[in-house]
Design a protein around this motif. Structure first.
Motif, PDB file in Angstrom:
ATOM      1  N   GLU A   1      50.428  39.385  23.027  1.00 12.82           N
ATOM      2  CA  GLU A   1      51.317  39.382  24.286  1.00 12.82           C
ATOM      3  C   GLU A   1      51.007  40.488  25.450  1.00 12.82           C
ATOM      4  O   GLU A   1      50.908  40.136  26.527  1.00 12.82           O
ATOM      5  N   GLN A   2      50.879  41.586  24.796  1.00  9.35           N
ATOM      6  CA  GLN A   2      50.420  42.545  25.965  1.00  9.35           C
ATOM      7  C   GLN A   2      49.083  42.287  26.531  1.00  9.35           C
ATOM      8  O   GLN A   2      48.871  42.338  27.821  1.00  9.35           O
ATOM      9  N   VAL A   3      48.202  41.803  25.855  1.00  7.11           N
ATOM     10  CA  VAL A   3      46.781  41.394  26.276  1.00  7.11           C
ATOM     11  C   VAL A   3      46.915  40.397  27.501  1.00  7.11           C
ATOM     12  O   VAL A   3      46.215  40.484  28.665  1.00  7.11           O
ATOM     13  N   ALA A   4      47.864  39.566  27.238  1.00  5.57           N
ATOM     14  CA  ALA A   4      48.124  38.253  27.996  1.00  5.57           C
ATOM     15  C   ALA A   4      48.679  38.617  29.139  1.00  5.57           C
ATOM     16  O   ALA A   4      48.296  38.346  30.459  1.00  5.57           O
ATOM     17  N   VAL A   5      49.664  39.716  28.952  1.00  4.82           N
ATOM     18  CA  VAL A   5      50.347  40.219  30.469  1.00  4.82           C
ATOM     19  C   VAL A   5      49.363  40.809  31.441  1.00  4.82           C
ATOM     20  O   VAL A   5      49.066  40.897  32.620  1.00  4.82           O
ATOM     21  N   PHE A   6      48.589  41.808  30.635  1.00  7.46           N
ATOM     22  CA  PHE A   6      47.605  42.596  31.225  1.00  7.46           C
ATOM     23  C   PHE A   6      46.491  41.698  31.881  1.00  7.46           C
ATOM     24  O   PHE A   6      46.110  41.831  33.198  1.00  7.46           O
ATOM     25  N   ARG A   7      45.902  40.506  31.248  1.00 13.11           N
ATOM     26  CA  ARG A   7      45.051  39.735  31.806  1.00 13.11           C
ATOM     27  C   ARG A   7      45.519  39.242  33.056  1.00 13.11           C
ATOM     28  O   ARG A   7      44.753  39.051  34.262  1.00 13.11           O
ATOM     29  N   ASN A   8      46.832  38.823  33.129  1.00 15.05           N
ATOM     30  CA  ASN A   8      47.413  38.057  34.417  1.00 15.05           C
ATOM     31  C   ASN A   8      47.439  38.908  35.516  1.00 15.05           C
ATOM     32  O   ASN A   8      47.299  38.699  36.499  1.00 15.05           O
ATOM     33  N   GLY A   9      47.890  40.199  35.151  1.00 11.38           N
ATOM     34  CA  GLY A   9      47.703  41.181  36.216  1.00 11.38           C
ATOM     35  C   GLY A   9      46.420  41.287  36.892  1.00 11.38           C
ATOM     36  O   GLY A   9      46.353  41.634  37.952  1.00 11.38           O
ATOM     37  N   LEU A  10      45.632  41.698  35.736  1.00  7.55           N
ATOM     38  CA  LEU A  10      44.122  41.870  36.223  1.00  7.55           C
ATOM     39  C   LEU A  10      43.637  40.727  37.192  1.00  7.55           C
ATOM     40  O   LEU A  10      42.825  40.963  38.011  1.00  7.55           O
ATOM     41  N   GLN A  11      43.878  39.501  36.685  1.00  5.55           N
ATOM     42  CA  GLN A  11      43.306  38.645  37.341  1.00  5.55           C
ATOM     43  C   GLN A  11      44.066  38.540  38.785  1.00  5.55           C
ATOM     44  O   GLN A  11      43.444  38.102  39.799  1.00  5.55           O
ATOM     45  N   ARG A  12      45.225  38.747  38.977  1.00  6.56           N
ATOM     46  CA  ARG A  12      45.750  38.801  40.278  1.00  6.56           C
ATOM     47  C   ARG A  12      45.108  39.757  41.335  1.00  6.56           C
ATOM     48  O   ARG A  12      44.746  39.543  42.342  1.00  6.56           O
ATOM     49  N   VAL A  13      44.793  41.085  40.681  1.00  5.24           N
ATOM     50  CA  VAL A  13      43.970  42.041  41.420  1.00  5.24           C
ATOM     51  C   VAL A  13      42.438  41.422  41.694  1.00  5.24           C
ATOM     52  O   VAL A  13      42.232  41.646  43.085  1.00  5.24           O
ATOM     53  N   MET A  14      41.922  41.092  40.918  1.00  2.00           N
ATOM     54  CA  MET A  14      40.669  40.397  40.963  1.00  2.00           C
ATOM     55  C   MET A  14      40.646  39.354  42.101  1.00  2.00           C
ATOM     56  O   MET A  14      39.677  39.436  42.979  1.00  2.00           O
ATOM     57  N   THR A  15      41.347  38.724  41.927  1.00  2.00           N
ATOM     58  CA  THR A  15      41.407  37.470  43.077  1.00  2.00           C
ATOM     59  C   THR A  15      41.924  37.781  44.294  1.00  2.00           C
ATOM     60  O   THR A  15      41.197  37.459  45.306  1.00  2.00           O
ATOM     61  N   GLU A  16      42.907  39.062  44.362  1.00  2.00           N
ATOM     62  CA  GLU A  16      43.181  39.180  45.887  1.00  2.00           C
ATOM     63  C   GLU A  16      41.974  39.855  46.601  1.00  2.00           C
ATOM     64  O   GLU A  16      41.908  39.681  47.574  1.00  2.00           O
ATOM     65  N   LEU A  17      41.321  40.836  45.694  1.00  2.00           N
ATOM     66  CA  LEU A  17      40.293  41.425  46.133  1.00  2.00           C
ATOM     67  C   LEU A  17      39.077  40.491  46.615  1.00  2.00           C
ATOM     68  O   LEU A  17      38.493  40.715  47.760  1.00  2.00           O
ATOM     69  N   ALA A  18      38.773  39.459  45.740  1.00  2.00           N
ATOM     70  CA  ALA A  18      37.830  38.663  46.014  1.00  2.00           C
ATOM     71  C   ALA A  18      38.104  37.825  47.304  1.00  2.00           C
ATOM     72  O   ALA A  18      37.197  37.537  48.264  1.00  2.00           O
ATOM     73  N   GLN A  19      39.392  37.127  47.478  1.00  2.00           N
ATOM     74  CA  GLN A  19      39.751  36.498  48.446  1.00  2.00           C
ATOM     75  C   GLN A  19      39.782  37.265  49.734  1.00  2.00           C
ATOM     76  O   GLN A  19      39.652  36.844  50.955  1.00  2.00           O
ATOM     77  N   ALA A  20      40.179  38.626  49.869  1.00  2.00           N
ATOM     78  CA  ALA A  20      40.110  39.566  50.847  1.00  2.00           C
ATOM     79  C   ALA A  20      38.711  39.660  51.478  1.00  2.00           C
ATOM     80  O   ALA A  20      38.404  39.789  52.819  1.00  2.00           O
TER      81      ALA A  20
END
Length: 409
Positions: free
Chosen positions: A255-274
């Protein structure tokens, strides 16, 4: 130019990590161009690097040093990043310079040379001005800090043709604890990552084991930085680093890994789209979504074929609803046994193509209204399977040509 009003966020502290930035005169006088990132003992680091055969000297050295640290069960203690010069295409002299920058920072900080990772970005083929780089290191160390200003100045200090600094941050709840993920990236042209992007540095206070950190980096990079393109050119210097300081809550359970993965994906995607929003000369931010493919790779192949078409990109710049260019690009994508009668193409909410040709209800007015927008979604349904992929790109403007024609002047 840049699309949207992306503002650099107020970055919270990542306990144990500090950033320092100075003006060393590597790029030009009066501009931040040298960054040092300090990691605490006990941190862990994962990295992905360009697959360009002419990879830059700092990429070679950073890979070597990271591998040596991981083999010993250690992590690097410092990252050193310069802009204004890529130290790529510089042969043995470039390797000596990259190692010399690590050695000098290691001497100043009292650590082993291989606990320093170098990164460079800028013009290819020019020798590093080592006197200015080495001379700037003490100044960067003097400014080391962990607050919002340190993150902002580091974000500014890694830019080349970028018009604005790029940052993203999330705070996650892991049971009774919270963890933070901060990231900065740079990139505007020579963008078609083949592992990551020009440069990205993402850090968290979460405690994550090395194997999991590497897995999370690969997964999230694949669906963010590996899904953007400005001009189809993969840089010699691409690198994306993920740092765990280990000062916060441990990421252990599924569960912790899933929550962290989702948060990390948000950061990575936002940086990529920027990066796409700040693409050289960009006036449009374009989302290419391909659905109903037989595999994710097939969906990516179709999306990138459209995204890399100069004819599609110039039509986007002109706000010209020349949908035939999109149709033609889809048709030349590397797809086996393509039944074009099953393909549909939508511009935003407007159906453009169905049954092998123009949709019955399509009007030029409706298509033109979508193409006039600053942000455009193009959806392509292949009618072949269950897989999908999304790619982000920009248009191709007169300004892009001007920027790259004048880049070294």
């Amino acid at each position: 130019m840049a699309v949207g009003d992306a503002r650099f966020p107020e970055m919270p502290v990542i306990e144990g990590l500090r950033l320092g930035t100075t003006m060393a005169g590597i790029k030009k006088p009066g501009r931040r161009d040298l960054v040092v990132i300090e990691l605490p003992e006990g941190a862990r680091v994962a990295g992905t690097f360009t697959r360009n055969a002419f990879c830059a000297a700092p990429v070679v050295v950073a890979r070597e040093h990271l591998a040596a640290c991981v083999a010993r069960g250690e992590a690097p203690r410092y990252l050193v990043i310069n802009t204004g010069n890529a130290n790529a295409g510089t042969g043995e002299a470039g390797l000596r310079d990259a190692r010399a920058s690590c050695a000098e920072l290691a001497r100043l900080c009292g650590v082993g040379e291989d606990r320093v990772l170098p990164f460079s970005t800028g013009v290819i083929g020019e020798p590093l001005p080592m006197d200015r780089l080495l001379g700037g290191l003490p100044g960067a160390l003097e400014t080391l800090g962990d607050g919002a200003m340190a993150w902002r100045e580091a974000g500014e200090g890694i830019l080349t043709t970028d018009l604005r600094a790029k940052g993203a941050s999330v705070t996650l709840e892991l049971g009774d604890a919270t963890v933070t993920i901060n990231g900065i990236s740079k990139g505007s042209g020579m963008i078609r990552p083949d592992m990551a992007t020009m440069l990205a540095f993402v850090a968290t206070d979460a405690a994550i084991e090395q194997a999991l950190l590497e897995s999370l980096l690969r997964e999230t990079v694949d669906r963010s930085f590996n899904c953007i393109t400005v001009d189809s050119d993969t840089s010699t210097n691409d690198a994306c680093m993920l740092i765990s300081t280990g000062r916060g809550a441990a990421v252990v359970s599924e569960e912790q890994v899933a929550v962290f993965r989702n948060g990390l994906q948000r950061v990575m995607t936002e940086l990529a789209q920027a990066i796409i929003r700040d693409g050289e000369g960009a006036t449009k931010f374009v989302t290419l979504q391909v659905n109903s493919a037989t595999s994710r790779q097939e969906a990516l192949d179709v999306a990138f074929t459209v995204a890399h078409s100069p004819l599609v990109k110039t039509a986007l710049y002109a706000s010209d609803a020349n949908w035939g260019r999109i149709l033609a690009a889809v048709g030349r994508a590397p797809v086996e046994d393509f039944d074009v009668t099953r393909v549909t193409i939508d511009l935003g909410e407007v159906r453009v193509v169905e049954n092998g040709g123009r949709a019955a209800g399509y009007t030029e007015e409706a298509g033109s209204a979508v193409m006039a927008r600053e942000e455009i979604a193009i959806r392509i349904d292949l009618g072949r399977g269950e897989e999908a992929a999304t790619v982000w790109t920009s248009d191709l403007s007169h300004e892009y040509v001007t920027i790259n024609a004048d880049y070294r002047s």
